[in-house]
Design a protein around this motif. Structure first.
Motif, mmCIF file in Angstrom:
data_model
loop_
_atom_site.group_PDB
_atom_site.id
_atom_site.type_symbol
_atom_site.label_atom_id
_atom_site.label_comp_id
_atom_site.label_asym_id
_atom_site.label_seq_id
_atom_site.Cartn_x
_atom_site.Cartn_y
_atom_site.Cartn_z
ATOM 1 N N UNK A 134 0.824 -1.206 0.000
ATOM 2 C CA UNK A 134 0.000 0.000 0.000
ATOM 3 C C UNK A 134 0.863 1.264 0.000
ATOM 4 N N UNK A 135 2.005 1.220 0.655
ATOM 5 C CA UNK A 135 2.904 2.370 0.655
ATOM 6 C C UNK A 135 3.490 2.626 -0.731
ATOM 7 N N UNK A 371 -6.612 2.853 3.508
ATOM 8 C CA UNK A 371 -5.516 3.643 2.948
ATOM 9 C C UNK A 371 -5.994 4.565 1.828
ATOM 10 N N UNK A 372 -7.002 4.116 1.073
ATOM 11 C CA UNK A 372 -7.502 4.887 -0.066
ATOM 12 C C UNK A 372 -9.027 4.981 0.020
ATOM 13 N N UNK A 373 -9.542 5.807 0.931
ATOM 14 C CA UNK A 373 -10.991 5.894 1.116
ATOM 15 C C UNK A 373 -11.721 6.474 -0.090
ATOM 16 N N UNK A 374 -10.999 7.184 -0.965
ATOM 17 C CA UNK A 374 -11.635 7.759 -2.150
ATOM 18 C C UNK A 374 -11.391 6.957 -3.408
ATOM 19 N N UNK A 394 -11.449 -13.967 -13.185
ATOM 20 C CA UNK A 394 -11.232 -12.695 -12.517
ATOM 21 C C UNK A 394 -10.799 -11.667 -13.533
ATOM 22 N N UNK A 395 -10.919 -10.381 -13.209
ATOM 23 C CA UNK A 395 -10.485 -9.342 -14.147
ATOM 24 C C UNK A 395 -8.980 -9.384 -14.357
ATOM 25 N N UNK A 396 -8.564 -9.257 -15.615
ATOM 26 C CA UNK A 396 -7.132 -9.276 -15.918
ATOM 27 C C UNK A 396 -6.465 -7.982 -15.493
ATOM 28 N N UNK A 397 -7.189 -6.889 -15.555
ATOM 29 C CA UNK A 397 -6.701 -5.590 -15.084
ATOM 30 C C UNK A 397 -7.827 -4.915 -14.311
ATOM 31 N N UNK A 398 -7.472 -4.008 -13.422
ATOM 32 C CA UNK A 398 -8.477 -3.257 -12.667
ATOM 33 C C UNK A 398 -7.965 -1.827 -12.481
ATOM 34 N N UNK A 399 -8.140 -0.962 -13.510
ATOM 35 C CA UNK A 399 -7.667 0.417 -13.399
ATOM 36 C C UNK A 399 -8.512 1.209 -12.400
ATOM 37 N N UNK A 400 -7.835 1.840 -11.448
ATOM 38 C CA UNK A 400 -8.506 2.658 -10.434
ATOM 39 C C UNK A 400 -7.789 3.987 -10.303
ATOM 40 N N UNK A 401 -8.507 4.958 -9.725
ATOM 41 C CA UNK A 401 -7.883 6.233 -9.371
ATOM 42 C C UNK A 401 -7.748 6.271 -7.856
ATOM 43 N N UNK A 402 -6.568 6.522 -7.395
ATOM 44 C CA UNK A 402 -6.301 6.545 -5.952
ATOM 45 C C UNK A 402 -6.460 7.965 -5.424
ATOM 46 N N UNK A 403 -7.078 8.086 -4.268
ATOM 47 C CA UNK A 403 -7.295 9.397 -3.645
ATOM 48 C C UNK A 403 -7.174 9.251 -2.133
#
Length: 403
Positions: A134-135, A371-374, A394-403
């Protein structure tokens, strides 16, 4: 997204590598289940198979000795005299591909090592690995969460179990991905190369542990009663089952929670994990079975020598056992009458790593969302590519935006 057409009614062959089917196979399975608990299906490779889709019937097949786990001779794509086929034959002799009494002996030796106490003792180390990962995830950025979190965590954990050096883990991921994919979706020769590479790697790992055993669980097995061929097969099984299932569980859980944000208000994490296992079974099907005699399954006769797949993903959405089966409702697990998920199988071949997978998910998921509530999805979930095939999902990729 196009819903795959049921080949039983349309007469078309099922291609497990089809992108639309991989993304959402449940309409297809529901159509089969509405027809009969077991249905003969023509596959794209020209073979026929019986897919079992009802909860009670899948559970029965997994515990019935008339459905053998021993693969038939000649199964697989590589040429019989190729190095890849020879390596595959050795690595495929793991306990999931055996029947009693061999299976009983192998499982007893493994369960003596993988005790609940030893698995639970990994908890502090899992917390450390989760915190470290996570860091390393950047903030205010777009990240593939499979690559940054869902994959490396279980690989690091199974690396602890096997005593695998961190530098080797990306190669193990690639080889394992290839042997778990339909052969015709890979470049020529890739499947042979992957089987050969896994065989050579595990042979070297075993030799090293015989000379210098560590405190990992696999060293305990190496120092035990298993011979070299059995250790090779066990190493492959622990690797494939140890990271592939947990990777899919983590990625699917995050996707479900981000598309059902109301469930993040007051999550009960054990219930979230159980509902993910049911709703998005990380193992789409159990290992292939073969009938040793004609079997009648709820009025359907399956001939002797038939290839049979208990479809765990279909059983977990059987409306006779789960009200609103297509809904993601973690609170259903507060009801003790909810039947247990079949995500880790049933009967004598129930997954020995189930406890470890649940432990990883129950530690990793709350830590991630704390760690990433948003955290937000960065793509339309309907456009996510999924693993092809009938074994893992399962998904091969999982694009997310970290906030």
């Amino acid at each position: 997204m196009t819903t795959p057409t049921c080949p039983y009614t349309a007469g078309a062959a099922l291609d497990p590598a089809d992108a639309a089917f991989a993304a959402d196979p449940h309409p297809f399975y529901a159509a089969l289940r509405d027809r009969a608990p077991a249905t003969r299906v023509r596959l794209a490779n020209g073979s026929d198979a019986w897919l079992v889709t009802g909860y009670d019937q899948v559970r029965g097949v997994l515990a019935d000795a008339r459905f053998s786990n021993v693969p038939p001779r000649g199964a697989g794509r590589p040429k019989p005299d190729s190095p890849g086929q020879q390596a595959r034959a050795l690595l495929a002799r793991h306990m999931l591909n055996t029947d009693a009494p061999d299976h009983v002996r192998l499982r007893h030796l493994v369960t003596k090592t993988f005790t609940p106490r030893r698995v639970d003792a990994l908890q502090p180390r899992i917390h450390e690995l989760v915190a470290r990962l996570l860091q390393e995830i950047p903030r205010d950025a777009e990240v593939d969460l499979v690559d940054a979190f869902a994959f490396p965590l279980p690989v690091l954990v199974i690396g602890e179990v096997l005593g695998v050096p961190p530098a080797d883990r990306d190669a193990l991921r690639e080889w394992t991905y290839q042997v778990g994919s339909p052969a015709h979706t890979l470049p020529p020769g890739a499947l042979d190369d992957a089987w050969s590479s896994l065989h050579e790697y595990f042979k070297s790992l075993i030799d090293n542990k015989r000379r210098s055993p560590g405190d990992d669980l696999f060293s305990s097995l190496v120092q035990g009663e298993l011979d070299t061929d059995e250790l090779l097969a066990m190493a492959f099984l622990l690797l494939f089952a140890g990271y592939e299932t947990t990777m899919n569980l983590l990625a699917s859980a995050v996707l479900l929670l981000l598309t059902h944000p109301e469930e993040l208000a007051e999550p009960h994490w054990p219930h979230v994990v159980e509902e993910t296992l049911r709703h998005a079974s990380p193992l789409e099907g159990a290992t292939w079975r073969r009938t040793v005699e004609e079997v009648e399954l709820t009025g359907t006769r399956i001939p002797a020598g038939a290839s049979v797949l208990g479809v765990l993903a279909a059983a977990s959405r059987d409306p006779l056992r789960y009200p609103e089966p297509n809904a993601f409702r973690p609170q259903r697990w507060a009801d003790e009458r909810t039947p247990p998920s079949l995500a880790f199988g049933h009967g004598p071949h129930y997954c020995v790593g189930a406890r470890l997978a649940r432990l990883e998910a129950q530690i990793a998921l709350p830590a991630l969302f704390e760690a990433f509530p948003g955290l937000q999805l960065a793509v339309d979930p309907g456009q996510l590519p999924y693993r092809p095939g009938l074994l893992v999902r399962g998904p091969r990729v999982l694009p997310v935006r970290t906030r």
